[in-house]
Design an enzyme around this catalytic site. Structure first.
Site, PDB file in Angstrom:
ATOM      1  N   ASP A 199      -4.614  -6.626   4.003  1.00  0.00           N
ATOM      2  CA  ASP A 199      -3.487  -5.696   3.801  1.00  0.00           C
ATOM      3  C   ASP A 199      -3.728  -4.958   2.484  1.00  0.00           C
ATOM      4  O   ASP A 199      -3.397  -5.476   1.417  1.00  0.00           O
ATOM      5  CB  ASP A 199      -2.183  -6.509   3.766  1.00  0.00           C
ATOM      6  CG  ASP A 199      -0.953  -5.619   3.625  1.00  0.00           C
ATOM      7  OD1 ASP A 199      -1.084  -4.387   3.738  1.00  0.00           O
ATOM      8  OD2 ASP A 199       0.146  -6.174   3.393  1.00  0.00           O
ATOM      9  N   GLU A 228      -2.215  -1.768  -3.525  1.00  0.00           N
ATOM     10  CA  GLU A 228      -1.967  -3.102  -2.939  1.00  0.00           C
ATOM     11  C   GLU A 228      -3.257  -3.899  -2.842  1.00  0.00           C
ATOM     12  O   GLU A 228      -4.237  -3.458  -2.241  1.00  0.00           O
ATOM     13  CB  GLU A 228      -1.376  -2.938  -1.533  1.00  0.00           C
ATOM     14  CG  GLU A 228      -1.181  -4.267  -0.810  1.00  0.00           C
ATOM     15  CD  GLU A 228      -0.470  -4.142   0.534  1.00  0.00           C
ATOM     16  OE1 GLU A 228      -0.605  -3.093   1.190  1.00  0.00           O
ATOM     17  OE2 GLU A 228       0.220  -5.105   0.911  1.00  0.00           O
ATOM     18  N   TYR A 234       7.659   6.254  -5.192  1.00  0.00           N
ATOM     19  CA  TYR A 234       7.738   7.259  -4.127  1.00  0.00           C
ATOM     20  C   TYR A 234       8.772   8.303  -4.541  1.00  0.00           C
ATOM     21  O   TYR A 234       9.923   7.951  -4.823  1.00  0.00           O
ATOM     22  CB  TYR A 234       8.156   6.592  -2.803  1.00  0.00           C
ATOM     23  CG  TYR A 234       7.355   5.323  -2.553  1.00  0.00           C
ATOM     24  CD1 TYR A 234       6.125   5.371  -1.911  1.00  0.00           C
ATOM     25  CD2 TYR A 234       7.815   4.085  -3.043  1.00  0.00           C
ATOM     26  CE1 TYR A 234       5.363   4.218  -1.739  1.00  0.00           C
ATOM     27  CE2 TYR A 234       7.066   2.927  -2.873  1.00  0.00           C
ATOM     28  CZ  TYR A 234       5.839   2.995  -2.215  1.00  0.00           C
ATOM     29  OH  TYR A 234       5.089   1.856  -2.059  1.00  0.00           O
ATOM     30  N   GLU A 278       1.732  -5.359  -4.608  1.00  0.00           N
ATOM     31  CA  GLU A 278       1.761  -3.986  -4.117  1.00  0.00           C
ATOM     32  C   GLU A 278       2.910  -3.156  -4.690  1.00  0.00           C
ATOM     33  O   GLU A 278       3.802  -2.730  -3.968  1.00  0.00           O
ATOM     34  CB  GLU A 278       1.820  -3.968  -2.591  1.00  0.00           C
ATOM     35  CG  GLU A 278       2.898  -4.834  -1.952  1.00  0.00           C
ATOM     36  CD  GLU A 278       2.908  -4.676  -0.431  1.00  0.00           C
ATOM     37  OE1 GLU A 278       2.968  -3.533   0.039  1.00  0.00           O
ATOM     38  OE2 GLU A 278       2.851  -5.708   0.273  1.00  0.00           O
ATOM     39  N   ASP A 288       0.274  -0.942  35.212  1.00  0.00           N
ATOM     40  CA  ASP A 288      -0.479  -2.193  35.324  1.00  0.00           C
ATOM     41  C   ASP A 288      -1.107  -2.617  34.003  1.00  0.00           C
ATOM     42  O   ASP A 288      -2.017  -3.443  33.971  1.00  0.00           O
ATOM     43  CB  ASP A 288      -1.610  -2.009  36.356  1.00  0.00           C
ATOM     44  CG  ASP A 288      -1.051  -1.911  37.756  1.00  0.00           C
ATOM     45  OD1 ASP A 288       0.059  -2.435  37.982  1.00  0.00           O
ATOM     46  OD2 ASP A 288      -1.711  -1.302  38.611  1.00  0.00           O
ATOM     47  N   HIS A 315      10.912  -1.447  -2.715  1.00  0.00           N
ATOM     48  CA  HIS A 315      10.499  -2.626  -1.937  1.00  0.00           C
ATOM     49  C   HIS A 315      10.097  -3.750  -2.886  1.00  0.00           C
ATOM     50  O   HIS A 315      10.124  -3.588  -4.105  1.00  0.00           O
ATOM     51  CB  HIS A 315       9.367  -2.273  -0.958  1.00  0.00           C
ATOM     52  CG  HIS A 315       8.144  -1.662  -1.593  1.00  0.00           C
ATOM     53  ND1 HIS A 315       7.230  -2.393  -2.312  1.00  0.00           N
ATOM     54  CD2 HIS A 315       7.684  -0.379  -1.605  1.00  0.00           C
ATOM     55  CE1 HIS A 315       6.262  -1.591  -2.726  1.00  0.00           C
ATOM     56  NE2 HIS A 315       6.514  -0.363  -2.331  1.00  0.00           N
ATOM     57  N   HIS A 324       4.282 -10.055  -0.698  1.00  0.00           N
ATOM     58  CA  HIS A 324       4.731 -10.963   0.372  1.00  0.00           C
ATOM     59  C   HIS A 324       3.585 -11.920   0.663  1.00  0.00           C
ATOM     60  O   HIS A 324       2.416 -11.608   0.415  1.00  0.00           O
ATOM     61  CB  HIS A 324       5.113 -10.165   1.629  1.00  0.00           C
ATOM     62  CG  HIS A 324       4.052  -9.183   2.065  1.00  0.00           C
ATOM     63  ND1 HIS A 324       2.930  -9.565   2.771  1.00  0.00           N
ATOM     64  CD2 HIS A 324       3.921  -7.844   1.870  1.00  0.00           C
ATOM     65  CE1 HIS A 324       2.169  -8.498   3.003  1.00  0.00           C
ATOM     66  NE2 HIS A 324       2.741  -7.436   2.454  1.00  0.00           N
ATOM     67  N   ARG A 346       1.088   3.722  -3.836  1.00  0.00           N
ATOM     68  CA  ARG A 346       1.135   2.254  -3.797  1.00  0.00           C
ATOM     69  C   ARG A 346      -0.292   1.772  -4.020  1.00  0.00           C
ATOM     70  O   ARG A 346      -1.243   2.396  -3.543  1.00  0.00           O
ATOM     71  CB  ARG A 346       1.675   1.777  -2.435  1.00  0.00           C
ATOM     72  CG  ARG A 346       1.784   0.282  -2.282  1.00  0.00           C
ATOM     73  CD  ARG A 346       2.736  -0.166  -1.155  1.00  0.00           C
ATOM     74  NE  ARG A 346       2.302   0.225   0.174  1.00  0.00           N
ATOM     75  CZ  ARG A 346       2.876   1.177   0.901  1.00  0.00           C
ATOM     76  NH1 ARG A 346       3.924   1.840   0.438  1.00  0.00           N
ATOM     77  NH2 ARG A 346       2.419   1.472   2.097  1.00  0.00           N
ATOM     78  N   HIS A 395       2.945 -10.129   7.140  1.00  0.00           N
ATOM     79  CA  HIS A 395       4.065 -10.658   6.350  1.00  0.00           C
ATOM     80  C   HIS A 395       4.144 -12.121   6.752  1.00  0.00           C
ATOM     81  O   HIS A 395       4.795 -12.474   7.729  1.00  0.00           O
ATOM     82  CB  HIS A 395       5.367  -9.918   6.656  1.00  0.00           C
ATOM     83  CG  HIS A 395       5.349  -8.506   6.139  1.00  0.00           C
ATOM     84  ND1 HIS A 395       6.352  -7.615   6.360  1.00  0.00           N
ATOM     85  CD2 HIS A 395       4.431  -7.842   5.379  1.00  0.00           C
ATOM     86  CE1 HIS A 395       6.054  -6.453   5.778  1.00  0.00           C
ATOM     87  NE2 HIS A 395       4.893  -6.579   5.180  1.00  0.00           N
ATOM     88  N   ASP A 399      -2.464   2.635   3.875  1.00  0.00           N
ATOM     89  CA  ASP A 399      -2.129   1.208   3.896  1.00  0.00           C
ATOM     90  C   ASP A 399      -2.656   0.691   5.220  1.00  0.00           C
ATOM     91  O   ASP A 399      -2.097   0.998   6.277  1.00  0.00           O
ATOM     92  CB  ASP A 399      -0.603   1.047   3.783  1.00  0.00           C
ATOM     93  CG  ASP A 399      -0.170  -0.414   3.721  1.00  0.00           C
ATOM     94  OD1 ASP A 399      -0.989  -1.306   4.038  1.00  0.00           O
ATOM     95  OD2 ASP A 399       1.005  -0.656   3.375  1.00  0.00           O
ATOM     96  N   HIS A 412       6.879   3.327   5.695  1.00  0.00           N
ATOM     97  CA  HIS A 412       6.185   2.839   6.899  1.00  0.00           C
ATOM     98  C   HIS A 412       5.788   3.985   7.827  1.00  0.00           C
ATOM     99  O   HIS A 412       5.855   3.860   9.052  1.00  0.00           O
ATOM    100  CB  HIS A 412       7.036   1.793   7.629  1.00  0.00           C
ATOM    101  CG  HIS A 412       6.989   0.453   6.951  1.00  0.00           C
ATOM    102  ND1 HIS A 412       7.815  -0.600   7.264  1.00  0.00           N
ATOM    103  CD2 HIS A 412       6.200  -0.005   5.942  1.00  0.00           C
ATOM    104  CE1 HIS A 412       7.540  -1.636   6.482  1.00  0.00           C
ATOM    105  NE2 HIS A 412       6.562  -1.301   5.668  1.00  0.00           N
TER     106      HIS A 412
HETATM  107  N1  GLY Z   1       1.463  -2.991   5.441  1.00  0.00           N
HETATM  108  C1  GLY Z   1       2.719  -3.546   5.237  1.00  0.00           C
HETATM  109  C2  GLY Z   1       2.860  -4.024   3.873  1.00  0.00           C
HETATM  110  O1  GLY Z   1       2.102  -3.655   3.008  1.00  0.00           O
HETATM  111  O2  GLY Z   1       3.680  -4.854   3.581  1.00  0.00           O
HETATM  112 MN    MN Z   2       0.191  -2.946   3.177  1.00  0.00          MN
HETATM  113 MN    MN Z   3       1.717  -5.605   2.164  1.00  0.00          MN
END
Ligand code: GLY
Ligand code: MN
Ligand code: MN
Length: 437
Positions: A264, A401, A381, A377, A32, A343, A347, A399, A354, A253, A236
């Site tokens: 973010d 960011e 790695y 960012e 439920d 990456h 973004h 990273r 995103h 992150d 991720h």
């Molecule tokens: N947290 C996802 C990114 O940094 O794009």
């Molecule tokens: Mn992020």
């Molecule tokens: Mn990001």
């Protein structure tokens, strides 16, 4: 009252057109229990209505009903269980609709608003159940066609227009983003202070999310990533259940969602409060590229140029550290840096983490403009066994960011409250706090 985005959208619609925009549905999680409801960002941007089972009809040609909402009916029993609803009256008085109907009337009434328009703004392919309803409503207009009435013969995806509007944040939206970023930063600061070897990743996750919620955020804007040691190298990673060991780097992150806008932030710090030599060397490289790119941001700069700059700095640094061999331009051409940096540099950021908006236009990569918000960012790695990496670099995932918004002559860094310089991070970690339960 009416969202300014609705007025803008209406003024940019094509002549002889009507738009139909559906809310997000409630989604069953198990038994439920539903998943936490999150309104569709396009629907919310136009309506500011945070209820499921709602439909907005935007009809600039209509004599009186230029903005119509279909909403859930008031229901005493359901409201006792699940909370108040705007209802038809609220849709008009609180949300500025010219007319409103119960959602159960959609099939009967919506086709009348489609009639007389040549073009229909509707996004096919987003949710199948809505597509089937729209096909049925359009088919139900056949009789009207035979009677010589005009019905939509052209279908336009409204998201192109809505996303262009959402891409440029207005003053109120930037204020929400500042708050989302500030709360996100406060969560990261708490995690840096609390971190000790021996803790579990989920303890830092819990602390960060406690800070988000206790500072008034709605929650997170995506699943928090707390990765220690090897887990810092998984882009991720979000199982967040490993023990943090002495000597690990911890990559977090995580971002808060405030007023429907996302923070973010990523920071990477040493579990024991002191970066090792190899960790520091890689960290300084990532940080340098983060800062150099932020320096470049101003109206007119191409979004792609920011990524190219990052690639250039990171590849040069990887060569200097002996992680790549040969000359820099060859490595860039052969994309060998992708072994370490796989990456994009950033973004768009907004209601969605995103966020929407095109990166490339017909005539090339978009030039950034005041009011556009995005992340910077860069990351590196290094999993064990990565070609070219010696053992001292294994399990280094870094990273850095930040969230920025473009201003008239540069940019505003929304996330500067959380430190990123080595000495600042190490100093902050000395101010240790205990997680009390
Ligand atoms: N947290 C996802 C990114 O940094 O794009
Ligand atoms: Mn992020
Ligand atoms: Mn990001």
């Amino acid at each position: 009252m009416r969202s300014p985005r609705l007025t803008e959208f209406m003024s940019k619609m094509e002549p002889n057109s009507v738009a139909v925009i559906f809310s997000a549905p409630e989604v069953l999680r198990n038994a439920d229990t539903d998943y936490e409801f999150r309104q569709d960002s396009d629907f919310y941007a136009l309506t500011h209505l945070n209820e499921p089972e709602s439909v907005a009809v935007i009809s600039p040609n209509h004599e009186k009903h230029k903005y119509v909402l279909f909403v859930r009916q008031r229901d005493k029993e359901k409201e006792i269980w699940n909370g108040l609803r705007a209802g038809v009256e609220g849709a008009i008085s609180a949300y500025g609709a010219d007319a409103a109907y119960e959602i159960s009337q959609l099939g009967k009434i919506l086709p009348r608003y489609l009639e007389g328009n040549q073009k229909l703004y509707y996004r096919f392919g987003l949710r199948e159940e809505n597509d089937l309803r729209m096909i049925k409503y359009l088919n139900s207009l056949k009789a009207a066609i035979r009677a010589g009435k005009q019905t939509p013969s052209t279908i336009i995806d409204p998201s192109t227009l809505i996303h262009e509007l959402r891409l440029r944040k207005n003053a109120d939206e930037i204020e929400s983003m500042r708050t989302a970023a500030r709360i996100s930063a406060e969560g990261h600061v708490a995690a840096m202070k609390a971190c000790k070897p021996g803790m579990y990743e989920y303890e830092l996750e819990a602390l960060i999310e406690y800070v988000f919620r206790s500072k008034g955020a709605n929650g997170t804007s995506y699943q928090s990533i707390v990765g220690a040691g090897f887990n810092s190298t998984i882009l991720h990673y979000n199982t967040n259940n490993a023990q943090i060991k002495d000597g690990d780097l911890v990559l977090i992150d995580a971002g808060a969602e405030y007023n429907m806008f996302a923070g973010d932030i990523t920071r990477t710090f040493p579990a024991n409060g002191k970066y090792s030599k190899a960790q520091q060397a890689v960290y300084e490289l990532v940080l340098h590229s983060n800062k150099e790119v932020i320096k470049m941001i101003k109206p007119g700069e191409s979004f792609m140029a920011l990524h190219e700059k990052t690639i250039e700095i990171i590849t040069q640094g990887l060569v200097d550290l002996g992680l790549l061999s040969g000359n820099v331009s060859e490595n860039i051409e052969r994309k060998t840096y992708e072994r370490f940096f796989m990456h994009r540099t950033g973004h768009w950021l907004g209601m969605d983490v995103h966020d929407v908006g095109r990166y490339k236009l017909e005539d090339g990569w978009r030039k950034i403009e005041p009011g556009m918000a995005f992340t910077v960012e860069p990351g590196i790695y290094i999993q064990p066994g990565t070609e070219g990496a010696s053992e001292e670099f294994y399990n280094i995932g870094i990273r850095v960011e930040d969230d920025i918004v473009v201003t008239a002559d540069g940019c505003e860094v929304l996330t500067s409250l959380v430190p990123k310089e080595v000495v600042e991070v190490e100093a902050l970690m000395k101010e240790s706090i205990a997680i009390a339960v």
